[in-house]
Scaffold this active site. Structure first.
Site, mmCIF file in Angstrom:
data_model
loop_
_atom_site.group_PDB
_atom_site.id
_atom_site.type_symbol
_atom_site.label_atom_id
_atom_site.label_comp_id
_atom_site.label_asym_id
_atom_site.label_seq_id
_atom_site.Cartn_x
_atom_site.Cartn_y
_atom_site.Cartn_z
ATOM 1 N N LYS A 45 0.827 -1.203 0.000
ATOM 2 C CA LYS A 45 0.000 0.000 0.000
ATOM 3 C C LYS A 45 0.862 1.254 0.000
ATOM 4 O O LYS A 45 0.657 2.166 -0.803
ATOM 5 C CB LYS A 45 -0.930 -0.013 1.211
ATOM 6 C CG LYS A 45 -1.958 1.099 1.204
ATOM 7 C CD LYS A 45 -2.957 0.933 2.347
ATOM 8 C CE LYS A 45 -3.829 -0.268 2.138
ATOM 9 N NZ LYS A 45 -4.821 -0.462 3.196
ATOM 10 N N ARG A 116 -3.716 2.813 8.399
ATOM 11 C CA ARG A 116 -3.997 1.539 7.737
ATOM 12 C C ARG A 116 -2.748 0.669 7.694
ATOM 13 O O ARG A 116 -1.618 1.158 7.703
ATOM 14 C CB ARG A 116 -4.482 1.766 6.303
ATOM 15 C CG ARG A 116 -5.800 2.505 6.168
ATOM 16 C CD ARG A 116 -6.209 2.564 4.695
ATOM 17 N NE ARG A 116 -7.507 3.179 4.482
ATOM 18 C CZ ARG A 116 -7.694 4.458 4.182
ATOM 19 N NH1 ARG A 116 -6.648 5.270 4.075
ATOM 20 N NH2 ARG A 116 -8.906 4.930 3.992
ATOM 21 N N GLY A 125 -8.542 -7.151 4.429
ATOM 22 C CA GLY A 125 -9.397 -7.320 5.597
ATOM 23 C C GLY A 125 -8.779 -8.066 6.759
ATOM 24 O O GLY A 125 -9.413 -8.211 7.802
ATOM 25 N N MET A 127 -5.947 -7.333 8.509
ATOM 26 C CA MET A 127 -5.362 -6.501 9.556
ATOM 27 C C MET A 127 -6.252 -5.286 9.800
ATOM 28 O O MET A 127 -7.302 -5.134 9.168
ATOM 29 C CB MET A 127 -3.931 -6.114 9.181
ATOM 30 C CG MET A 127 -2.984 -7.298 9.250
ATOM 31 S SD MET A 127 -1.308 -6.869 8.786
ATOM 32 C CE MET A 127 -1.473 -6.645 7.032
ATOM 33 N N ARG A 368 -3.763 -1.463 -5.919
ATOM 34 C CA ARG A 368 -2.997 -2.708 -5.809
ATOM 35 C C ARG A 368 -3.442 -3.613 -6.943
ATOM 36 O O ARG A 368 -4.523 -3.414 -7.517
ATOM 37 C CB ARG A 368 -3.245 -3.390 -4.464
ATOM 38 C CG ARG A 368 -4.695 -3.748 -4.205
ATOM 39 C CD ARG A 368 -4.931 -4.196 -2.770
ATOM 40 N NE ARG A 368 -6.348 -4.396 -2.490
ATOM 41 C CZ ARG A 368 -6.849 -4.545 -1.282
ATOM 42 N NH1 ARG A 368 -6.062 -4.518 -0.233
ATOM 43 N NH2 ARG A 368 -8.148 -4.727 -1.088
ATOM 44 N N HIS A 486 -16.008 -7.595 1.925
ATOM 45 C CA HIS A 486 -14.996 -8.528 2.417
ATOM 46 C C HIS A 486 -15.248 -9.942 1.906
ATOM 47 O O HIS A 486 -14.347 -10.621 1.422
ATOM 48 C CB HIS A 486 -15.002 -8.515 3.954
ATOM 49 C CG HIS A 486 -14.135 -9.571 4.569
ATOM 50 N ND1 HIS A 486 -14.630 -10.792 4.963
ATOM 51 C CD2 HIS A 486 -12.803 -9.595 4.805
ATOM 52 C CE1 HIS A 486 -13.638 -11.521 5.441
ATOM 53 N NE2 HIS A 486 -12.524 -10.825 5.355
ATOM 54 N N SER A 810 12.727 -42.359 -9.551
ATOM 55 C CA SER A 810 11.498 -41.589 -9.387
ATOM 56 C C SER A 810 11.299 -41.372 -7.894
ATOM 57 O O SER A 810 11.272 -42.331 -7.124
ATOM 58 C CB SER A 810 10.304 -42.336 -9.980
ATOM 59 O OG SER A 810 9.125 -41.580 -9.797
ATOM 60 N N CYS A 877 6.957 -38.840 -8.512
ATOM 61 C CA CYS A 877 5.608 -39.378 -8.742
ATOM 62 C C CYS A 877 4.734 -39.315 -7.494
ATOM 63 O O CYS A 877 3.629 -39.824 -7.490
ATOM 64 C CB CYS A 877 5.689 -40.812 -9.256
ATOM 65 S SG CYS A 877 6.461 -41.955 -8.103
ATOM 66 N N TYR A 897 10.988 -34.689 -15.164
ATOM 67 C CA TYR A 897 9.534 -34.579 -15.182
ATOM 68 C C TYR A 897 8.977 -34.627 -13.763
ATOM 69 O O TYR A 897 9.641 -35.070 -12.826
ATOM 70 C CB TYR A 897 8.896 -35.701 -16.022
ATOM 71 C CG TYR A 897 9.082 -37.095 -15.430
ATOM 72 C CD1 TYR A 897 8.202 -37.591 -14.461
ATOM 73 C CD2 TYR A 897 10.143 -37.896 -15.825
ATOM 74 C CE1 TYR A 897 8.376 -38.843 -13.914
ATOM 75 C CE2 TYR A 897 10.329 -39.158 -15.279
ATOM 76 C CZ TYR A 897 9.441 -39.632 -14.322
ATOM 77 O OH TYR A 897 9.625 -40.871 -13.757
#
Length: 944
Positions: A45, A116, A125, A127, A368, A486, A810, A877, A897
């Site tokens: 912010k 804030r 929402g 904090m 934001r 919210h 694997s 895997c 992979y």
């Protein structure tokens, strides 16, 4: 004398403010100490407020207290650095100079401030915030005179006492209370005075004065102390409350869910107040530069006339669509449209902004990157790439991998909907379909979800305290609030189905009932909500697959022609171009293989052969083999299983169309295949013609105290080599059958649970012998690999010895995690919450890889394996293969992979692409294939 003393004191403080670290960064009037890339220090912010100031947007002056102060605050028993007060005073002085007002002024217009939070990553929402700070019994009168608006001044004071009392003084609802204490006071006053509920903006100056008196009494009754009058005491208290809220329960739960480190801390932003509650020419709102629910290129949001920002986001009033500003506040609306273009061009992403209009003038209070659904993220990324705001690699990164499965989620069955009555309608805030049992309290919702129930959280409006229930729920329904409330904001980020502002619903917390459409529902009854249309249905509604599933897997042209389908295909094509690491699937049937291949799987990383033994009557042959008392009888039973296994493998090889298949030999302990109840044992005895006592005796013999560490995996095949022989024969005969039919085949035989090189050596001898026999007998040639699963720590640390006999490793991270942590994943539920809440486990280690512990074992195994066999193929895997963070770690480790369940393949592909783009290994050139061609290719694949 007094003046000289004050001047000297002021000079001393000014000098102190320039000594030591810089803790306060100011902005205002086109100048700023910081900028947008300083999020680590200023929080999101603060950094963006500075950036908006620098690009000339109308931002009220203010300053940011850095995240370093938050770190100091917790390290020094919730105290501040000694030089902070002087730097804050300099920051206030800068605001006074720019705004033309004085902080705490009881004669003229007093400078009021908003305090804030501002974490590095947005935590909407979670904090605390305090508005209108600086008011007391004297400054409220000064504000009233300066504005000639008594109602406005006392409205601000009433709001301030409520927020400060809640956030700083801790006047909050107690256990068992469903309503906030200040709201209870307001509601009581409204009914006592007017006999009905009225909106807050209809309260008169005298009403607000009375509420101020009642609020002060509430504070005194609950805390034992009067409300603080000194503005500096108020400011320090508010800053401390914001820092303290970094460690409140809801913030901790939120950080845990999204992997935000506690060490980051939050900044505190102190900003001059501008007022949306001065009358009908003022207002406040929240807007997104594009629609965050569906991705449409339209200004999307809400506003309220004569209101402050908290009225919009808290959901206590249902606001109007932001498009309504064109009529209500036309000049401010034009200005907002201009700001929208500037922000998107500057930040090259969809922005979520908060704004206030004071007497017709627009002020920007925050921007934001907007939280968005997966559907919106996909459309944003494609549209912005087309608009040349971002390149294709950035477009890939704009789609969060952990949200992608939202696109694959089911929708309500159209035929079922026709039969189901609509009972209410609200604002569509989180797309998708959800049916579940309703609960009106977050704790009860979470408890029900823990028992396995599918839950809908139903509230008048949600607050940050409801976060646990929101996480547990499949969907969220509120009777008040809008698409920027919210509930809506958090639901979109979590990918939850959500409807807000369904005013036709009456919720009774005391009776635990919901009334709508002439029907009454109690807790535990079913409701269904469509977050795409905003319609609420009574009862449970069946679902059907999403258009992407039907387009890819079922090959339906109607789905393939949709924009969403084509965008998804384009995204996956870009992922294929970016990715260095392949994605395979864990699959045990041809149907699962076809699904995974349609999603882009490059082969099978794990076929669990034991799953095949449970189909039809083959389980009886398996049990016969286990119950056999000699090798001859075992081989006899295995001979019955051979054709079944061969047929299964042939079906899988055929579905793969030449892609590799890693097939794991029998892994679980034998007792898992035997019946355990007396009735089942008697039934088996009758089927296979042996005494039931023999079965009972064998079950007793096979009982293991810890099956996870018992007679299983390669240990079974060493005790009973005929099992491995039968399975190898089935694999290779299926391969030979494929060769004869002209089907390309690439089998990879995997030996499980190896911890000693000799274990693997004995199995490899069997596999090679059987392969040679099959080749000779069938008169064919085929290539194959033999490797092992690294799933016990000894296997990892002796990987150099094991690699002498293995062509691939694997990583079976499910068991590797169990054996490394000494924890059973089936039994950890009793302590998992305690471990995550005490920051022992950052996340469930069976859901997201423990990279510092289990990850080190993988690193050791990879390095040692490559030393002995440089070309060794490495993969994973375990279920971690579908977790985005785990996939990124595997990319870093250089695995060939990852393998995961079929429906997680797109998630893993996207995560792998992110990893490649982020480390610079993805190509820079844009892909030439058009979206149409990509969609056509996908359609052809689906048909095959």
């Amino acid at each position: 004398m007094a003046t000289r003393k004050k001047t000297a004191k002021k000079a001393a403080r000014k000098a102190a403010s320039t000594k030591g670290p810089k803790y306060v960064y100011t902005w205002g009037n086109g100048k700023a100490d910081g900028h947008g890339k300083m999020k680590e220090l200023l929080g999101g912010k603060g950094a963006n407020l500075a950036e908006m100031t620098l690009i000339g947007l109308p931002v009220p002056a203010g300053f940011t207290i850095t995240t370093e102060v938050c770190t100091y605050y917790y390290a020094h028993k919730r105290t501040y650095p000694s030089t902070l007060r002087a730097q804050m005073e300099a920051g206030i002085a800068n605001m006074e100079k720019i705004m033309g007002y004085k902080f705490g002024d009881s004669e003229g217009f007093p400078l009021l401030v908003a305090v804030r939070s501002g974490a590095r990553d947005s935590m909407p929402g979670m904090m605390d915030t305090v508005l209108n700070l600086g008011l007391n019994d004297k400054t409220v009168e000064a504000l009233s005179k300066a504005t000639d608006n008594e109602r406005f001044a006392w409205d601000c004071y009433r709001r301030f006492i409520q927020m400060y009392g809640d956030v700083v003084l801790g006047v909050q609802k107690r256990e068992g209370e469903d309503h906030e204490p200040f709201e209870e006071v307001i509601e009581s006053f409204k009914h006592e005075t007017y006999g009905k509920d009225i909106v807050d903006s209809d309260l008169t100056a005298e009403d607000n004065k009375e509420l101020v008196a009642r609020f002060k009494k509430l504070v005194k009754d609950r805390t034992g102390q009067g409300f603080p009058e000194d503005p500096w005491e108020q400011l320090e208290g508010a800053a401390g409350a914001v820092f303290s809220s970094w460690m409140n329960d809801r913030a901790i739960v939120y950080r845990r869910k999204y992997g935000i480190p506690a060490a980051w801390g939050t900044a505190v932003n102190v900003q001059a107040m501008v007022f949306g509650n001065t009358g009908t020419n003022s207002g406040s709102g929240v807007a997104f530069t594009r629609n965050p629910a569906n991705g449409e290129n339209e200004l999307y949001g809400e506003f309220l006339v004569n209101a402050q920002g908290e009225d919009v986001v808290a959901g206590v009033r249902t606001p109007d669509p932001v498009s309504g500003m064109e009529q209500a506040l036309p000049q401010a609306y034009k200005d907002l449209l201009k700001v929208r273009k500037i922000l998107e061009k500057h930040f090259t992403d969809v922005q979520d902004v908060e704004f206030t209009i004071q007497d017709g003038k627009l002020f920007m209070l925050q921007t934001r990157n907007g939280k968005r659904t997966a559907a919106a993220a996909l459309k944003f990324s494609m549209d912005m790439n087309k608009e040349k705001l971002i390149d294709w690699q950035t477009a890939v990164l704009r789609n969060p991998a952990d949200q992608l499965d939202q696109l694959l989620a089911p929708v309500f069955d159209a035929a079922e909907l026709k039969k189901t009555p609509e009972i209410a309608k609200g604002l569509p805030a989180g797309p998708g379909a959800a049916s579940g049992k309703i609960y009106l309290n977050a704790d009860r919702a979470a408890a029900a979800a823990n028992k396995g129930e599918v839950v809908l959280l139903v509230r008048v409006e949600t607050s940050p305290e409801d976060l646990r229930g929101m996480i547990a729920a499949e969907g969220i329904l509120t009777s008040r609030g809008g698409v920027s409330s919210h509930a809506a904001l958090v639901a979109r980020q979590m990918g939850k189905v959500c409807i807000c502002g369904a005013s036709g619903i009456e919720i009774d917390y005391d009776k635990k009932t919901v009334k709508a459409g002439g029907q009454s529902f109690k807790e535990g009854d079913y409701l269904s909500i469509d977050g795409t249309t905003g319609i609420v249905y009574g009862g449970q509604v069946a679902t059907e697959p999403s258009e992407i599933i039907t387009g890819l897997i079922n090959g339906k042209k109607s789905s393939q022609n949709t924009e969403k389908f084509q965008h998804f295909v384009q995204l996956m094509d870009w992922c294929a171009k970016a990715t260095r690491m392949g994605v395979r699937t864990n699959a045990d049937t041809p149907e699962q293989v076809k699904t995974a291949v349609a999603f882009g799987a490059e082969g099978i990383g794990l076929t669990r052969t034991e799953h095949m033994f449970f189909e039809g009557d083959r389980i009886d042959a398996m049990r016969e083999m286990i119950l056999a008392d000699n090798e001859t009888n075992r081989r006899k039973a295995l001979k019955k299983l051979l054709p079944h296994q061969r047929k299964d493998f042939f079906g899988i090889f055929k579905a793969l169309e030449g892609k590799p298949a890693t097939i794991r030999l029998l892994d679980p302990p034998l007792h898992e295949f035997l019946p355990h109840t007396k009735e089942q044992q008697l039934d088996l005895a009758n089927k296979i013609g042996i005494p039931v006592e023999t079965i009972m005796q064998r079950v007793h013999e096979l009982h293991e105290f810890n099956p996870m560490l018992g007679h299983r995996g390669c240990r079974l095949a060493i005790s009973y080599p005929e099992i491995a022989e039968m399975q190898a024969q089935a694999i290779f005969e299926a391969a030979a059958q494929c060769v004869k039919k002209g089907i390309e085949v690439k089998p990879e035989v995997m030996v499980p649970l190896v911890g000693y090189a000799r274990e693997l050596e004995l199995q490899v001898e069997i596999i090679h012998r059987i392969a040679a026999e099959v080749k000779e007998k069938k008169g064919v040639e085929f290539d194959y690999l033999v490797g092992t699963m690294i799933e016990v720590p000894r296997g990892a640390v002796t990987a150099d010895e094991i690699a002498a006999h293995a062509q691939f490793f694997s990583f079976g991270t499910n068991d590797l995690t169990q054996t490394a942590l000494g924890v059973s994943r089936d039994d950890m539920g009793s302590f998992l919450n305690s471990y995550t809440e005490n920051d022992i486990y950052p996340r469930n280690p069976f859901a997201s890889l423990d990279t510092t512990g289990v990850g080190q074992l993988m690193e050791i195994a990879a390095a040692k394996g490559r030393e002995v066999r440089p070309d060794i193929k490495l993969g994973i895997c375990g279920e971690h293969g579908g977790d985005p963070d785990s996939v990124k770690f595997c990319h870093k480790l250089g695995l060939a992979y990852v393998s995961c369940s079929p429906y997680r393949v797109p998630v893993a592909r996207l995560a792998a692409a992110h990893a490649a783009i982020n480390d610079g290994s993805a190509p820079k050139a844009a892909k030439k294939a058009t979206k149409k061609k990509s969609a056509k290719k996908a359609a052809k694949r689906a048909k095959k």
